[in-house]
Design a protein around this motif. Structure first.
Motif, PDB file in Angstrom:
ATOM      1  N   SER A  45      -5.247  -2.141   5.639  1.00 56.27           N
ATOM      2  CA  SER A  45      -3.955  -1.469   5.673  1.00 56.27           C
ATOM      3  C   SER A  45      -3.302  -1.545   4.300  1.00 56.27           C
ATOM      4  CB  SER A  45      -3.038  -2.096   6.733  1.00 56.27           C
ATOM      5  OG  SER A  45      -2.788  -3.454   6.439  1.00 56.27           O
ATOM      6  N   ILE A  46      -2.365  -0.618   4.073  1.00 61.78           N
ATOM      7  CA  ILE A  46      -1.568  -0.635   2.851  1.00 61.78           C
ATOM      8  C   ILE A  46      -0.113  -0.570   3.247  1.00 61.78           C
ATOM      9  CG2 ILE A  46      -3.359   0.427   1.423  1.00 61.78           C
ATOM     10  CD1 ILE A  46      -1.893   3.085   1.734  1.00 61.78           C
ATOM     11  N   GLY A  47       0.767  -1.083   2.380  1.00 52.83           N
ATOM     12  CA  GLY A  47       2.175  -1.075   2.703  1.00 52.83           C
ATOM     13  C   GLY A  47       3.041  -0.883   1.471  1.00 52.83           C
ATOM     14  N   ILE A  48       4.224  -0.364   1.710  1.00 51.74           N
ATOM     15  CA  ILE A  48       5.241  -0.239   0.668  1.00 51.74           C
ATOM     16  C   ILE A  48       6.540  -0.789   1.217  1.00 51.74           C
ATOM     17  CG2 ILE A  48       4.169   1.744  -0.482  1.00 51.74           C
ATOM     18  CD1 ILE A  48       6.098   3.551   1.044  1.00 51.74           C
ATOM     19  N   HIS A  49       7.386  -1.297   0.341  1.00 48.51           N
ATOM     20  CA  HIS A  49       8.639  -1.873   0.798  1.00 48.51           C
ATOM     21  C   HIS A  49       9.657  -1.855  -0.332  1.00 48.51           C
ATOM     22  CE1 HIS A  49       7.355  -5.485  -1.374  1.00 48.51           C
ATOM     23  NE2 HIS A  49       6.201  -5.414  -0.701  1.00 48.51           N
TER      24      HIS A  49
ATOM     25  N   GLU B 268      23.240  -9.340  -6.105  1.00 52.10           N
ATOM     26  CA  GLU B 268      22.085  -8.741  -5.451  1.00 52.10           C
ATOM     27  C   GLU B 268      21.644  -7.506  -6.218  1.00 52.10           C
ATOM     28  OE1 GLU B 268      24.893  -9.480  -3.774  1.00 52.10           O
ATOM     29  OE2 GLU B 268      24.233 -11.201  -2.578  1.00 52.10           O
ATOM     30  N   LYS B 269      20.363  -7.400  -6.428  1.00 53.34           N
ATOM     31  CA  LYS B 269      19.803  -6.265  -7.147  1.00 53.34           C
ATOM     32  C   LYS B 269      18.647  -5.682  -6.327  1.00 53.34           C
ATOM     33  CE  LYS B 269      21.227  -5.255 -10.594  1.00 53.34           C
ATOM     34  NZ  LYS B 269      22.388  -4.408 -10.901  1.00 53.34           N
ATOM     35  N   ILE B 270      18.054  -4.636  -6.870  1.00 55.54           N
ATOM     36  CA  ILE B 270      17.013  -3.899  -6.141  1.00 55.54           C
ATOM     37  C   ILE B 270      15.647  -4.418  -6.536  1.00 55.54           C
ATOM     38  CG2 ILE B 270      15.968  -1.628  -5.736  1.00 55.54           C
ATOM     39  CD1 ILE B 270      18.723  -1.985  -4.523  1.00 55.54           C
ATOM     40  N   GLY B 271      14.757  -4.435  -5.524  1.00 59.28           N
ATOM     41  CA  GLY B 271      13.354  -4.739  -5.757  1.00 59.28           C
ATOM     42  C   GLY B 271      12.476  -3.846  -4.889  1.00 59.28           C
ATOM     43  N   TYR B 272      11.245  -3.693  -5.241  1.00 57.11           N
ATOM     44  CA  TYR B 272      10.317  -2.870  -4.463  1.00 57.11           C
ATOM     45  C   TYR B 272       8.887  -3.327  -4.746  1.00 57.11           C
ATOM     46  CZ  TYR B 272       9.652  -0.374  -8.897  1.00 57.11           C
ATOM     47  OH  TYR B 272       9.397  -0.068 -10.219  1.00 57.11           O
ATOM     48  N   GLY B 273       7.991  -2.914  -3.901  1.00 56.18           N
ATOM     49  CA  GLY B 273       6.597  -3.314  -4.092  1.00 56.18           C
ATOM     50  C   GLY B 273       5.673  -2.682  -3.063  1.00 56.18           C
ATOM     51  N   GLY B 274       4.465  -3.167  -3.074  1.00 54.52           N
ATOM     52  CA  GLY B 274       3.446  -2.682  -2.148  1.00 54.52           C
ATOM     53  C   GLY B 274       2.342  -3.709  -1.990  1.00 54.52           C
ATOM     54  N   TYR B 275       1.448  -3.439  -1.107  1.00 56.27           N
ATOM     55  CA  TYR B 275       0.360  -4.398  -0.887  1.00 56.27           C
ATOM     56  C   TYR B 275      -0.840  -3.699  -0.254  1.00 56.27           C
ATOM     57  CZ  TYR B 275       2.223  -4.441   3.905  1.00 56.27           C
ATOM     58  OH  TYR B 275       2.676  -4.089   5.151  1.00 56.27           O
ATOM     59  N   VAL B 276      -1.966  -4.375  -0.343  1.00 58.95           N
ATOM     60  CA  VAL B 276      -3.193  -4.018   0.357  1.00 58.95           C
ATOM     61  C   VAL B 276      -3.612  -5.250   1.159  1.00 58.95           C
ATOM     62  CG1 VAL B 276      -5.601  -3.329   0.154  1.00 58.95           C
ATOM     63  CG2 VAL B 276      -3.901  -2.385  -1.419  1.00 58.95           C
ATOM     64  N   LYS B 277      -3.900  -5.041   2.435  1.00 54.06           N
ATOM     65  CA  LYS B 277      -4.216  -6.191   3.296  1.00 54.06           C
ATOM     66  C   LYS B 277      -5.545  -5.971   4.013  1.00 54.06           C
ATOM     67  CE  LYS B 277      -2.297  -6.906   7.336  1.00 54.06           C
ATOM     68  NZ  LYS B 277      -1.365  -7.249   8.429  1.00 54.06           N
ATOM     69  N   ALA B 278      -6.308  -7.038   4.105  1.00 55.84           N
ATOM     70  CA  ALA B 278      -7.530  -7.057   4.909  1.00 55.84           C
ATOM     71  C   ALA B 278      -7.338  -8.095   6.010  1.00 55.84           C
ATOM     72  CB  ALA B 278      -8.743  -7.398   4.061  1.00 55.84           C
ATOM     73  N   GLN B 279      -7.390  -7.636   7.286  1.00 54.91           N
ATOM     74  CA  GLN B 279      -7.216  -8.538   8.414  1.00 54.91           C
ATOM     75  C   GLN B 279      -8.581  -9.123   8.754  1.00 54.91           C
ATOM     76  OE1 GLN B 279      -4.067  -8.852   9.528  1.00 54.91           O
ATOM     77  NE2 GLN B 279      -4.526 -10.461  11.008  1.00 54.91           N
ATOM     78  N   VAL B 280      -8.767 -10.408   8.506  1.00 56.17           N
ATOM     79  CA  VAL B 280     -10.088 -11.022   8.715  1.00 56.17           C
ATOM     80  C   VAL B 280     -10.219 -11.634  10.108  1.00 56.17           C
ATOM     81  CG1 VAL B 280     -10.481 -11.434   6.275  1.00 56.17           C
ATOM     82  CG2 VAL B 280      -9.283 -13.160   7.618  1.00 56.17           C
ATOM     83  N   LEU B 281      -9.092 -12.029  10.706  1.00 59.36           N
ATOM     84  CA  LEU B 281      -9.064 -12.550  12.070  1.00 59.36           C
ATOM     85  C   LEU B 281      -7.872 -11.935  12.790  1.00 59.36           C
ATOM     86  CD1 LEU B 281      -9.687 -16.354  11.372  1.00 59.36           C
ATOM     87  CD2 LEU B 281     -11.374 -14.707  12.206  1.00 59.36           C
TER      88      LEU B 281
END
Length: 443
Positions: free
Chosen positions: A46-50, A71-84
């Protein structure tokens, strides 16, 4: 209006760890997977953005270098591999800005700082907490916690009380991200990601304020979308419930056995019905109602009296014809009885002188089983009715005598003809005498 990240973080964490989320589940078995199947039966990538807000204030609150955290702004994303089912390995990328003002030490020359995180990359383990229960095959909401390690590059700008800005060069350090949150399934391939993360940075220079041996940290509250990759015919490994899958397998097996048992009962009932019908047909085809040894289906003469000998069609056999041989001696005995037979006048009483000759006739019937017909006749003296009765009574009288002496009554027939069959004229005394007679016929 500013939002307190501390309060928001507490709310998100409380929701993420709340046991009430464990109850929000789905019983759908649309994407059912057989228990103990390999990861090839699931979607694991899966991939995600936030995006969200950053702050120097965190849940692990202590004295920060600046009194006010903006408080300021942040953002990012990820790649996930579900192994279990409960464990995923996630590669994260983040960019954002940190800002604070009012240094805790009044003598510090910078009154405000701003740090731009050019990049932060890390590798984290994500533990899903709520996809193990007995009742449901898939969860709608999955609380999770995460922890990892990574590297970040940042640059800072300091602003003095007079408004002068000093830009500091890019710095690089490693950090440890620790987070918690929950994901809400919006569809087969899309999840809403709500989380909060504290990043422990291995430097005191993130805000360019060095206050003793102190390591900086910052919080990041975010909302985002996660997209599961692969065929929608497969469930997401992170949302699939293996324990409920085993339970479903058991229930499906139990149901299959129940269906098989019901089918077997239905087959047995049908066999019983067929057997009863066959037994009824056999009973009908083998019935012998009159007990003559011939089945009803072949019996052309039903209702034959018990003990009657029958032929193959169930009809009584004709009695065997026995050839009767009457000898001259037999005829002489009978003729002698006729000759010596006398009755009282106008009566059916046999006179005693007739007994010896009748006794010999009786013995003849006994010895040779002859049949005998006795026919009584009269002359025309008197009325016809009286003569008919008298002729019948005399024949019956002789039969009664012979039966008394042992003759078979069923083989003796006694009839009366009255004056209907004369053998001589009734005009003379001799003729009338001849007509008054009882004839004996042996056969």
């Amino acid at each position: 209006m500013k939002v307190s990240l501390k309060k928001l973080g507490l709310v998100l964490t409380g929701l993420g760890m709340s046991s009430s989320l464990l109850a929000q589940t789905s019983d759908s078995t649309k994407n059912y997977v057989k228990p103990l199947s390999g990861t090839g039966s699931y979607r694991v990538w899966s991939i995600g953005i936030h995006g969200g807000m950053t702050s120097l204030n965190t849940l692990f609150q202590d004295k920060t270098d600046y009194m006010t955290a903006n408080e300021k702004i942040g953002y990012g994303g990820y790649v996930k591999a579900q192994v279990l089912h409960t464990l995923g390995i996630q590669g994260n990328f983040f960019r954002g800005t940190l800002q604070g003002s009012g240094p805790r030490v009044a003598s510090y020359s910078a009154q405000r700082f701003k740090t731009d995180i050019n990049y932060a990359v890390d590798l984290a383990a994500v533990f899903t907490l709520a996809n193990i229960n007995w009742s449901n095959s898939q969860t709608y909401i999955q609380p999770y916690i995460s922890a990892g390690a990574g590297n970040m590059a940042f640059k800072s700008t300091l602003t003095t009380a007079s408004g002068a800005e000093t830009k500091v060069g890019t710095d690089n350090t490693w950090y440890i991200p620790v987070g918690a949150g929950f994901k809400i399934n919006l569809g087969p391939s899309v999840n809403l990601d709500l989380g909060y993360q504290v990043n422990f940075v291995n430097t005191d220079g993130l805000d360019q304020y060095y206050l003793g041996d102190h390591r900086d940290k910052f919080g990041y509250a975010h909302a985002g979308l996660e997209f599961s990759l692969g065929s929608t015919k497969k469930p997401q490994l992170a949302t699939h419930n293996p324990v409920a899958s085993i339970r479903n397998e058991y229930l499906m097996g139990e149901r299959a056995l129940q269906i098989q048992l019901d089918q077997q009962k239905a087959e047995n009932a049908k066999l019983r019905t067929d057997l009863d019908a066959m037994n009824a047909n056999v009973a009908r085809l083998t019935a012998d109602s009159d007990g003559d040894g011939v089945l009803d289906i072949n019996d052309k003469c039903p209702g034959t009296p018990s003990g009657t000998k029958v032929d193959g069609s169930g009809c009584p056999l004709a009695p065997p014809v026995t050839k009767v041989i009457v000898t001259e001696e037999d005829r002489r005995v009978v003729k002698d009885a006729i000759k010596n037979l006398e009755f009282d006048l106008g009566k059916a009483t046999i006179r005693p002188r007739s007994f010896p000759s009748l006794d010999r006739v009786a013995q003849l019937l006994i010895d040779k089983n002859f049949s005998l017909k006795l026919a009584g006749h009269t002359d025309n003296t008197g009325s016809a009715e009286l003569n008919m009765r008298l002729s019948k009574d005399r024949a019956e009288s002789i039969k009664a005598y012979l039966v008394e002496k042992g003759a078979n009554a069923s083989r003796i027939e006694a009839v009366g003809y009255g004056m209907t069959q004369p053998i001589a004229t009734n005009k003379t005394a001799a003729g009338r005498q001849a007509n008054r007679r009882v004839e004996f016929t042996l056969y």
